[in-house]
Motif scaffolding. Structure first.
Motif, PDB file in Angstrom:
ATOM      1  N   THR A   1       2.145 118.679   1.636  1.00 29.83           N
ATOM      2  CA  THR A   1       3.079 118.034   0.717  1.00 29.83           C
ATOM      3  C   THR A   1       4.086 117.161   1.466  1.00 29.83           C
ATOM      4  O   THR A   1       4.968 116.583   0.838  1.00 29.83           O
TER       5      THR A   1
ATOM      6  N   VAL B   1       6.215 118.237   3.962  1.00 27.40           N
ATOM      7  CA  VAL B   1       7.423 118.978   4.352  1.00 27.40           C
ATOM      8  C   VAL B   1       7.898 118.681   5.782  1.00 27.40           C
ATOM      9  O   VAL B   1       9.090 118.438   5.985  1.00 27.40           O
TER      10      VAL B   1
ATOM     11  N   LEU C   1       9.199 114.543   3.635  1.00 29.75           N
ATOM     12  CA  LEU C   1       8.639 113.541   2.722  1.00 29.75           C
ATOM     13  C   LEU C   1       8.048 114.184   1.465  1.00 29.75           C
ATOM     14  O   LEU C   1       7.238 113.585   0.772  1.00 29.75           O
ATOM     15  N   ASP C   2       8.445 115.426   1.180  1.00 26.41           N
ATOM     16  CA  ASP C   2       8.058 116.040  -0.092  1.00 26.41           C
ATOM     17  C   ASP C   2       9.129 115.663  -1.105  1.00 26.41           C
ATOM     18  O   ASP C   2      10.011 116.434  -1.428  1.00 26.41           O
TER      19      ASP C   2
ATOM     20  N   GLU D   1       2.069 109.974  -0.039  1.00 25.10           N
ATOM     21  CA  GLU D   1       0.946 110.037  -0.984  1.00 25.10           C
ATOM     22  C   GLU D   1      -0.324 109.604  -0.244  1.00 25.10           C
ATOM     23  O   GLU D   1      -0.340 108.582   0.423  1.00 25.10           O
TER      24      GLU D   1
ATOM     25  N   LYS E   1      11.826 127.083   2.436  1.00 23.61           N
ATOM     26  CA  LYS E   1      10.488 126.512   2.568  1.00 23.61           C
ATOM     27  C   LYS E   1       9.674 127.157   3.668  1.00 23.61           C
ATOM     28  O   LYS E   1       8.462 127.276   3.561  1.00 23.61           O
TER      29      LYS E   1
ATOM     30  N   GLY F   1       1.732 114.994  -8.029  1.00 22.46           N
ATOM     31  CA  GLY F   1       2.677 114.924  -6.918  1.00 22.46           C
ATOM     32  C   GLY F   1       2.433 116.043  -5.925  1.00 22.46           C
ATOM     33  O   GLY F   1       1.295 116.264  -5.501  1.00 22.46           O
ATOM     34  N   THR F   2       3.467 116.762  -5.564  1.00 22.33           N
ATOM     35  CA  THR F   2       3.289 117.873  -4.637  1.00 22.33           C
ATOM     36  C   THR F   2       3.016 119.183  -5.364  1.00 22.33           C
ATOM     37  O   THR F   2       2.890 120.218  -4.728  1.00 22.33           O
TER      38      THR F   2
ATOM     39  N   ASP G   1       3.488 123.825  -4.993  1.00 24.52           N
ATOM     40  CA  ASP G   1       3.809 123.172  -3.721  1.00 24.52           C
ATOM     41  C   ASP G   1       3.935 124.274  -2.685  1.00 24.52           C
ATOM     42  O   ASP G   1       5.013 124.692  -2.297  1.00 24.52           O
ATOM     43  N   ARG G   2       2.777 124.763  -2.239  1.00 25.92           N
ATOM     44  CA  ARG G   2       2.721 125.950  -1.402  1.00 25.92           C
ATOM     45  C   ARG G   2       2.468 125.609   0.050  1.00 25.92           C
ATOM     46  O   ARG G   2       1.719 124.686   0.344  1.00 25.92           O
TER      47      ARG G   2
ATOM     48  N   ASP H   1      16.003 116.624  -5.965  1.00 21.83           N
ATOM     49  CA  ASP H   1      15.387 116.153  -4.728  1.00 21.83           C
ATOM     50  C   ASP H   1      16.286 116.476  -3.533  1.00 21.83           C
ATOM     51  O   ASP H   1      16.368 115.713  -2.571  1.00 21.83           O
TER      52      ASP H   1
ATOM     53  N   ASP I   1      16.192 119.514  -1.865  1.00 22.07           N
ATOM     54  CA  ASP I   1      15.643 120.605  -1.047  1.00 22.07           C
ATOM     55  C   ASP I   1      15.138 120.024   0.261  1.00 22.07           C
ATOM     56  O   ASP I   1      13.957 119.998   0.541  1.00 22.07           O
ATOM     57  N   ARG I   2      16.066 119.530   1.065  1.00 19.68           N
ATOM     58  CA  ARG I   2      15.697 118.764   2.244  1.00 19.68           C
ATOM     59  C   ARG I   2      15.772 119.585   3.518  1.00 19.68           C
ATOM     60  O   ARG I   2      16.492 120.560   3.599  1.00 19.68           O
ATOM     61  N   LYS I   3      15.021 119.128   4.501  1.00 24.58           N
ATOM     62  CA  LYS I   3      15.000 119.767   5.810  1.00 24.58           C
ATOM     63  C   LYS I   3      16.309 119.455   6.529  1.00 24.58           C
ATOM     64  O   LYS I   3      16.937 120.326   7.103  1.00 24.58           O
TER      65      LYS I   3
END
Lengths: 376, 374, 376, 374
Positions: free
Chosen positions: A72, A74, A78-79, A86, B73, C71-72, C79-80, D76, D78-80
């Motif tokens: 995805t 991560v 870029l998720d 994509e 995550k 999407g993801t 989105d696993r 959006d 949930d960022r690293k």
């Protein structure tokens, strides 16, 4: 969601057959590189570090390893909701199915995807190269010089210029001619295959090119020359720094050896421009009482019970007791059995070198393993 | 497919015997094994056992925990339903607060516990390190129809083990179980490893009763004191588990993982151990370095000598430096010709050239986070 | 990461050409349905609600809308890490590129993907159907009856049985014969195109089928009959409840009208088995002073200034003043201009019905709009 | 591409005039506009302005906030790196706690503020509702080289506006700005909408000085009292903004969005408003229902009459029931023949058949969460 000013399209469909067994079962951009990365990680990380959040990846050849690697998105953050990374494979329409016929055709077939993001600029990238580049600077240069197209170039030694696609420029770096592998080069600025296009302009030329039965639908051979012919403003953006196309087994090995130089230009230890990759969730590496390592790079999950010199050990590769590995590259999960002796050898991932096996003459490069699935 | 079991990790832990490493962080985020934090093991054990909904009872020092876990995550716990939830003590400006114990945190989050979708809970702590598959225990818990199943380790020849002093032991007398402290008098006994499988309804009832009575401030004691009211059984866990309550236990546990057989078990047996990703590059071994029997994380540059040690990510060990029987946390710099033995060196420490630091195997020398010794 | 006992593979490559303009630019599984969903949402949500975390989606025809929609995988909690939902288009290998030649061939080409997850069972699903089903129960039935293959079946009226693929069973629901559209049906149990296979068995038969030059590489026509011929144990799993293949414009319209019955079997208001879909981040709908709505379904972002009867208004569709919409379906972002009159009309997404336009005779179904891009 | 600006939303808000809706939740998560919570607007405004790193200063009632925001995917965030971070008051058992104000929360998280990667911050609250593009203000802030830019709204004919009483007004005298309270004496003035663009260095300096002095407990006052020390300017925001400090303001703001033109601005102008997804099905309008000038969320079943009202998700309005000039929160049931006027009905309320509840437009009748009127 904000519409992105820049959409990046990464060409990742190539087989890279000169990499031999490394690419028999996986696309070149998914080939392991540098101990813990895959080749495409460099381009993807450049996008992430440049703040580009809409990235299309054009795939065609053996994409499973690439898909599994990217997931995805991560690792590159870029998720994204309504954007992110994509994967764009070929598809069927009412006119039937069409494989991508060239680099430009691959973009042509995905005009709808790009239009979704309503970008001002499209950045065309290759998933095959090892380098670090801030694309923001290139886009800023493109804006400042009011270019229609900007091509990233690197100075190559004059004597090698005839091996590259050379861009002939005027004094102010305006490009007036593209010379593919010229016998008598007029310039030493080689195209890196990285382009910034004003999207409206590119879309127009892609549509015209699609109708042209004589075209090979390639950026270098068709689109760029045609845009030049029509008199648009095309600028050369000068890049300096580490840049390699690891397209052959020799150049692949050499690029690895470059990493052993602590002052190498790629500067992987730079915290400000990290190269991101999928994490494999394995512990730190272990060196036993009998293990000996010198001038080498090691990674998570490695275990060393033998001797390692001037080599790169990728994630979870193992060197058993008494084995001696010199000037070599072990890909992930490769295993060198007891007492084996390796010189200038690349061991494919999951391949096991048998006990007491001797590989490599120290001159040419030996590939150990029939093929690399690329899947970990 | 997921399991009908809610994980609850109670971080209301006692930290007085490991204070050196818990000044700026809860016990749960003490670094361990070169790239992990203690809590990574319990979180990963749960995830690998199919548990996809985990609540953390959080007492204090939230910053370190939030920093480490983020949206969850790395453990695949950033879920729409279930996933990871942090339960904080909820403080009203007009209440009299920071009561002692973990029961007040539970009370602040009663609505959360009541809303859990699973029928059983697994209540644990973060400071027992192992690679545990909870599924067999869970299956037996359900099959036997227990209200509470206490997970245990069977100890033989335990009278000699000073590392087990003060830990919980469980005994059965006249058909009921009781849990008390090990004072070293018994030789063969069952250790309670502070992991309880319970029917959710039983957990809620115990919590409600305890809050209504208003006396007992600790969740564990509340459960222990009510064992006789319920159908209780034990389940013997058959894998190695390292309890970490003190700096000595921490140090010994660290050296234990230098055994490749133990490491193979701990890092792989029932699934991998997940942690926060740092994207560190390869570790570079310079010519002239000498490393033996050590666990080294990525991102390091090793120019000196390392023996029987654990080196975390992004550590630099200079030319001629010697590190023996030591643990060096991330982003620390050991300058050339420095010499360390029996030390635990926290994050972001700078050890100057030629400095000599000698601890003892029984009581390692702890250099605190950010210290600079020049 | 845990290996999944069950991997679901959703066949989503079909065009569904009998849906006419609805599928000119998008694959059938991505067609809008029920006011806020797309057809594939039902199958994906069934997977999510059944606790299946590894889902491959086989695409081929016009996948952009489907890709953008999925999407993801966030809406389905898919989105696993190391699993989740993965789009699986055709690809090239050293032997060249191959489009999926049939349902079985699509799975054959993705054996490597399935093997990655080391599943015990593979669940083959279609992305084309509207239904709710707990696949856990079907897998449990498969385990309990020690079947090699289990086929989900639904009882159809005897007089319609000749339009379906019929499974002839013994008393204990053991299947002994597959009858594709039998002229004289011996049974009224129709296959729903949902199969549980023991993966090792299926993999073997897929490989053999691939070598068979005469095969059409289809589950119903080739794999199932061959497995029966070889005497494996195949069970019929009886499903009862709402199940529709909305393969024609008529059946598509009828399935929508079913939703207007508050007691319809699909029970979309059931909180325990939600149908998830991508959220479009639009506000609640608005009914103006002059607006009038009866026996209809409305969704987020709708605005009603006119009259709506017995109709379904999808997300962000608008009915302007004086317009009258009866027995109709507005797809997302459709707009009915002032004074227009619609009867039994389906307005494609983003299409605008002009002011005072009159559409539909109330008898046959009218499709308004040249094509549906499927992209919102 | 992202912007060099860190969002900080200070939830240490005064709730005394809206206590009816903030018993179980902070002001930030008060439901609004049929499917949102107040904080959704500020979070979405920031995200739509390119801000990808946002810190929330959180005072209490964490549960509701955590429940709503989860891992932050819906925004959006949930960022690293960057993304959403909650800053809690960090309580040591041995400190004397729950000090007044928000400065103690800031103090608990100094390490977080120091580690921010951006050079500028945007400090706001959650209770000003609008659809604001912060980029032009940010660009002017940077271009002018301001230390602090105070965002304002220009008010004309303001003497009549009792809704603006008690709000912050900003004035310039002898070259320096001052911020005080509006007592209704001026007709034309500039309202400070509690949004400050600041250099991060200036923010950190003010915070450090305030903590060192140890007197001022409120962040906003600390900034206001130091305006004369810095290069300050104002920026006039040219879009409508609805401040929500009281139940009256809340009610009036809700009715404002029934104007389709205002709704068009609020929900779409500079980007969409994101919120937690609930996956509610379509709303069913039965034959015999009559709905006018109302905003209705998904998942409802409408059998009765609704006028000038806002109905949240999963509400059931029975046959013959009449709801006028009211706001009904999610999962509430209005039974047949019940009659509501000028009411705000919280979540999970049950109103029995035939019940009549009449509030007043000036002081709506608030029915609290979970109430059952039979």
């Amino acid at each position: 969601m904000i519409h992105s000013k820049v959409v990046a399209m990464i060409l990742a469909g190539g087989q890279g057959s000169r990499l031999k067994n490394l690419t028999r079962k996986t696309a070149k951009p998914a080939v392991h590189f540098g101990g813990k990365y895959r080749i495409i990680d460099f381009t993807l990380s450049n996008c992430a570090n440049s703040g580009i959040h809409s990235v299309g990846i054009l795939t065609q050849y053996q994409p499973l390893a690439l898909n599994t690697h990217i997931g995805t998105g991560v690792p590159w953050d870029l998720d994204r909701k309504g954007g992110g990374v994509e994967i764009l494979p070929p598809y069927m329409s009412t006119e039937g199915g069409r494989w991508y016929a060239g680099t430009a055709n691959a973009i042509f077939e995905n005009i709808d995807y790009i239009d979704l993001h309503q970008p001002e600029y499209v950045l065309i990238l290759s998933g095959d190269h090892i380098y670090k580049m801030d694309y923001r600077k290139m886009v800023a240069f493109h804006q400042k010089t009011k270019a229609d197209v900007t091509v990233s170039v690197i100075e190559v030694p004059w004597e090698e210029a005839s091996r590259f696609g050379i861009l002939n420029t005027k004094d102010d770096d305006v490009i007036y001619e593209f010379d593919e592998k010229p016998a008598n080069p007029k310039n030493n600025l080689a195209s890196m295959g990285i382009y910034v296009f004003n999207w409206k302009l590119l879309r127009r030329y892609l549509r015209e090119d699609h109708k042209n039965k004589e075209s090979t639908h390639d950026f270098g051979s068709d689109i760029i020359p045609e845009i030049l012919r029509q008199g648009h403003r095309m600028m050369a953006y000068r890049f300096s720094g580490y840049w390699r196309d690891v397209g052959t087994v020799d150049s692949y090995w050499e690029a690895h050896m470059d990493l052993l130089d602590p002052n190498n230009e790629l500067r992987l230890y730079d915290d400000e421009w990290k190269i991101f990759t999928k994490n494999l969730d394995v512990p730190p590496h272990y060196i036993s009482d009998a293990g000996h390592v010198e001038n080498s790079l090691l990674n998570e999950g490695c275990e060393v019970y033998g001797t390692v010199k001037n080599s790169i050990l990728s994630t979870s590769s193992v060197v058993e007791e008494g084995a001696v590995v010199t000037d070599s590259i072990l890909l992930p999960y490769a295993r060198v059995g007891k007492g084996a002796v390796l010189k200038k050898t690349i061991v494919l991932s999951h391949h096991k070198v048998q006990e007491d096996e001797v590989l490599g003459d120290g001159e040419t490069i030996t590939l150990a393993g029939a093929y690399d699935m690329g899947i970990l | 497919m997921s399991i009908n079991l809610q994980g609850i990790i109670n971080l209301g832990e006692r930290e007085e015997y490991i204070r050196e490493l818990t000044m700026n962080r809860p016990l749960a985020t003490v670094p361990f094994a070169g790239r992990y934090r203690l809590i990574d093991f319990m979180l990963s054990n749960m995830v690998n056992s199919g548990i996809d909904s985990i609540s953390l009872i959080v007492k204090n020092k939230f910053h370190s925990l939030n920093d480490h876990i983020g949206p969850g995550k790395d453990w695949d716990l950033d879920r729409k339903t279930g996933g990871l939830r942090m339960l904080y003590p909820d403080l009203e400006p007009d209440s009299n607060l920071i009561s002692i114990g973990d029961i007040p945190i539970v009370r602040s989050n009663l609505a959360h516990f009541a809303s859990l979708k699973k029928d059983h809970i697994l209540l644990t702590r973060s400071n027992y390190i192992g690679n545990i598959d909870f599924r067999p225990a869970y299956e037996e818990h359900v099959k036997k129809g227990n209200d509470i199943t206490v997970l245990t380790r069977r100890i033989r020849q335990g009278r000699m083990r000073i590392d087990l002093l003060g830990m919980d032991i469980i005994q059965k007398r006249n058909g009921t179980y009781s849990i008390g402290r090990n004072l070293g008098n018994q030789n063969n006994f069952d250790l309670s490893i502070e992991m309880f499988l319970m029917k959710k309804s039983v957990f809620l009832r115990i919590v409600h009763e305890t809050i209504e009575e208003g006396v007992e401030p600790y969740l564990k004691k509340a459960i222990i004191s009510r064992l006789s009211d319920y159908k209780v059984d034990t389940y013997t866990v058959d894998v190695d588990i390292l309890p970490i309550h003190s700096i000595q236990q921490y140090y010994n546990a660290s050296l234990t993982i230098l055994d490749p057989i133990y490491a193979q078990y701990l890092f792989y047996k029932n699934g991998k151990i997940y942690t926060k990703v740092k994207d560190a590059p390869s570790t570079l071994y310079a010519t002239g370095s000498e490393v033996n029997n050590s666990l080294i994380a990525n991102g390091c540059v090793i120019e000196g000598t390392v023996e029987n040690s654990i080196i975390f990510r992004d550590v630099h060990i200079g030319r001629g430096a010697v590190v023996r029987n030591s643990i060096v946390f991330q982003d620390t710099q050991i300058s050339s010709r420095a010499n360390m033995n029996y030390c635990i060196i926290d994050k972001f420490v700078h050890i100057g050239s030629g400095k000599v630091l000698m601890g003892d195997g029984g009581l390692p020398y702890v250099i605190s986070k950010g210290a600079s010794i020049r």
